[in-house]
Design a protein around this motif. Structure first.
Motif, PDB file in Angstrom:
ATOM      1  N   ALA A 119      41.607 -66.640 -48.662  1.00  0.00           N
ATOM      2  CA  ALA A 119      42.600 -65.591 -48.474  1.00  0.00           C
ATOM      3  C   ALA A 119      41.990 -64.305 -47.934  1.00  0.00           C
ATOM      4  O   ALA A 119      42.709 -63.433 -47.441  1.00  0.00           O
ATOM      5  N   ASP A 120      40.670 -64.181 -48.025  1.00  0.00           N
ATOM      6  CA  ASP A 120      39.988 -62.993 -47.508  1.00  0.00           C
ATOM      7  C   ASP A 120      39.718 -63.086 -46.014  1.00  0.00           C
ATOM      8  O   ASP A 120      39.258 -62.112 -45.406  1.00  0.00           O
ATOM      9  N   LEU A 121      39.956 -64.248 -45.420  1.00  0.00           N
ATOM     10  CA  LEU A 121      39.675 -64.466 -44.004  1.00  0.00           C
ATOM     11  C   LEU A 121      40.920 -64.269 -43.157  1.00  0.00           C
ATOM     12  O   LEU A 121      42.047 -64.392 -43.638  1.00  0.00           O
ATOM     13  N   THR A 122      40.702 -64.009 -41.886  1.00  0.00           N
ATOM     14  CA  THR A 122      41.782 -64.046 -40.906  1.00  0.00           C
ATOM     15  C   THR A 122      41.829 -65.447 -40.299  1.00  0.00           C
ATOM     16  O   THR A 122      40.851 -66.204 -40.398  1.00  0.00           O
ATOM     17  N   PRO A 123      42.940 -65.813 -39.676  1.00  0.00           N
ATOM     18  CA  PRO A 123      42.972 -67.115 -38.996  1.00  0.00           C
ATOM     19  C   PRO A 123      41.845 -67.268 -37.978  1.00  0.00           C
ATOM     20  O   PRO A 123      41.254 -68.347 -37.870  1.00  0.00           O
ATOM     21  N   ALA A 153      45.813 -75.470 -49.333  1.00  0.00           N
ATOM     22  CA  ALA A 153      47.045 -74.713 -49.100  1.00  0.00           C
ATOM     23  C   ALA A 153      46.749 -73.418 -48.359  1.00  0.00           C
ATOM     24  O   ALA A 153      47.454 -73.042 -47.407  1.00  0.00           O
ATOM     25  N   LEU A 154      45.704 -72.712 -48.782  1.00  0.00           N
ATOM     26  CA  LEU A 154      45.337 -71.457 -48.121  1.00  0.00           C
ATOM     27  C   LEU A 154      44.823 -71.723 -46.710  1.00  0.00           C
ATOM     28  O   LEU A 154      45.143 -70.973 -45.773  1.00  0.00           O
ATOM     29  N   ALA A 155      44.032 -72.781 -46.556  1.00  0.00           N
ATOM     30  CA  ALA A 155      43.516 -73.113 -45.230  1.00  0.00           C
ATOM     31  C   ALA A 155      44.642 -73.460 -44.272  1.00  0.00           C
ATOM     32  O   ALA A 155      44.612 -73.089 -43.091  1.00  0.00           O
ATOM     33  N   LYS A 181      51.980 -72.079 -58.634  1.00  0.00           N
ATOM     34  CA  LYS A 181      52.926 -71.406 -57.756  1.00  0.00           C
ATOM     35  C   LYS A 181      52.332 -70.163 -57.113  1.00  0.00           C
ATOM     36  O   LYS A 181      52.629 -69.852 -55.958  1.00  0.00           O
ATOM     37  N   ASP A 182      51.460 -69.439 -57.850  1.00  0.00           N
ATOM     38  CA  ASP A 182      50.912 -68.221 -57.265  1.00  0.00           C
ATOM     39  C   ASP A 182      50.052 -68.521 -56.043  1.00  0.00           C
ATOM     40  O   ASP A 182      49.987 -67.721 -55.099  1.00  0.00           O
ATOM     41  N   LYS A 183      49.394 -69.698 -56.025  1.00  0.00           N
ATOM     42  CA  LYS A 183      48.615 -70.079 -54.846  1.00  0.00           C
ATOM     43  C   LYS A 183      49.525 -70.409 -53.674  1.00  0.00           C
ATOM     44  O   LYS A 183      49.239 -70.067 -52.520  1.00  0.00           O
ATOM     45  N   LEU A 184      50.625 -71.086 -53.951  1.00  0.00           N
ATOM     46  CA  LEU A 184      51.569 -71.398 -52.884  1.00  0.00           C
ATOM     47  C   LEU A 184      52.226 -70.135 -52.351  1.00  0.00           C
ATOM     48  O   LEU A 184      52.449 -69.997 -51.140  1.00  0.00           O
ATOM     49  N   ASP A 185      52.522 -69.200 -53.241  1.00  0.00           N
ATOM     50  CA  ASP A 185      53.086 -67.917 -52.808  1.00  0.00           C
ATOM     51  C   ASP A 185      52.088 -67.160 -51.943  1.00  0.00           C
ATOM     52  O   ASP A 185      52.463 -66.522 -50.944  1.00  0.00           O
ATOM     53  N   LEU A 186      50.806 -67.206 -52.326  1.00  0.00           N
ATOM     54  CA  LEU A 186      49.773 -66.537 -51.532  1.00  0.00           C
ATOM     55  C   LEU A 186      49.663 -67.180 -50.156  1.00  0.00           C
ATOM     56  O   LEU A 186      49.525 -66.476 -49.140  1.00  0.00           O
TER      57      LEU A 186
END
Length: 308
Positions: free
Chosen positions: A8-12, A164-166, A187-192
């Motif tokens: 989550a700290d990275l940009t695409p 999920a984040l990737a 759920k908090d990971k999916l929301d993130l």
């Protein structure tokens, strides 16, 4: 120095750069000893075969010197603060690779020194470098992530959360998480993930195989007892009935060129059959190799200045 503690700290663009560098290492090998003269610490408080060895191998192949620490070898185990440890190690090391299987905030505190790059090699809620290896494996196999559909089956563990984040940071990639009820990715990971993708994350979570919308390009699983930790319910295996990956499962959901991935270690006969893990559709062993190329790409990104 740059930390890699959560995807989550990275940009695409940053994630894409790291993944592509890992693919390059896999195809071409080491083109330059970019970490020559650098020192890398590897601090693991939990068991590891692949991640610990791959980071050691990655660092040495890139020219770094490596020192390893076991769970009780730093003064952290006798009461020294995380911040003091980070401040001191930043004077000796260029990077510290950390596995705790505990709250990620401790790793963030270790990353508080501006002189020390810290890499999360698995915390309780995320395994970011595993997801980088996974994306590298898929990119190498298919040429691009754009348009791929990945089905991740089993417990919604740290690898599932990282996927999920990737996915949220990889435009065109689609992820379906198939987890037994009560074992889902939080759920908090999916929301993130949804937040990272601007509300357009292509991540779906379902709890029954009949809810999966195929076909998929890749089927991914992990062992059902994360880090080998026993579950409180002695009858927990009943909750995972129908989630084993066998040839029939691959045939049901996979397209004609579908592949199988596993982050290993595997419990053969439980989450996957021998026929699938060792079969022609399995890329799990190449995926394990890419843990090393991902480690090289991550260490280089964290320690070496852009353009150097």
């Amino acid at each position: 120095m740059r930390n890699l503690i959560s995807l989550a700290d990275l940009t695409p663009a940053e994630l894409d750069r790291i993944v592509r560098r890992a693919v390059f290492f896999g195809r071409e090998g080491v083109d330059r000893r970019s970490l020559a003269g650098k020192q890398v610490g590897v601090y693991f408080r939990k068991s590891s075969t692949r991640t610990r060895t791959s980071f050691w191998s990655a660092a040495t192949r890139l020219g770094a010197d490596v020192i390893t620490y076991g769970p009780n070898e730093l003064q952290l185990s006798t009461g020294e603060t995380v911040e003091d440890t980070s401040r001191v190690l930043g004077q000796y090391l260029d990077a510290l690779v950390v596995r705790t299987n505990e709250d990620v905030e401790e790793i963030r505190r270790l990353g508080s020194s501006p002189d020390l790059a810290v890499v999360n090699a698995l915390s309780l809620d995320e395994h970011p470098t595993q997801a980088i290896a996974d994306l590298a494996t898929l990119t190498e196999r298919f040429g691009s992530l754009d348009g791929l559909h990945l089905l991740a089956v089993g417990e919604g563990n740290s690898s599932g959360a990282a996927l999920a984040l990737a996915t949220a940071l990889s435009p065109g990639l689609r992820l379906t998480l198939l987890c037994p009820s009560g074992y889902e990715v939080p759920k908090d990971k999916l929301d993130l993930a949804d937040e990272l993708a601007g509300g357009k994350a292509a991540v779906t979570q379902v709890t029954h195989p009949d809810e999966v919308e195929g076909p998929v390009d890749a089927v991914y699983t992990s062992r059902w007892q994360t880090m080998g930790v026993a579950k409180a319910n002695p009858d927990w295996l009943k909750d995972f009935e129908g989630f084993q990956i066998d040839d029939a499962f691959l045939d049901r959901f996979g397209g004609p060129d579908a592949v199988f991935l596993h982050d290993l270690p595997a419990v053969r006969g439980q989450e996957v059959t021998d026929e699938v893990l060792d079969g022609p559709r399995s890329v799990a062993w190449r995926q394990a190799y890419h843990k090393m190329t991902a480690a090289m790409a991550v260490l280089e990104w964290c320690v070496v200045s852009p353009g150097n």
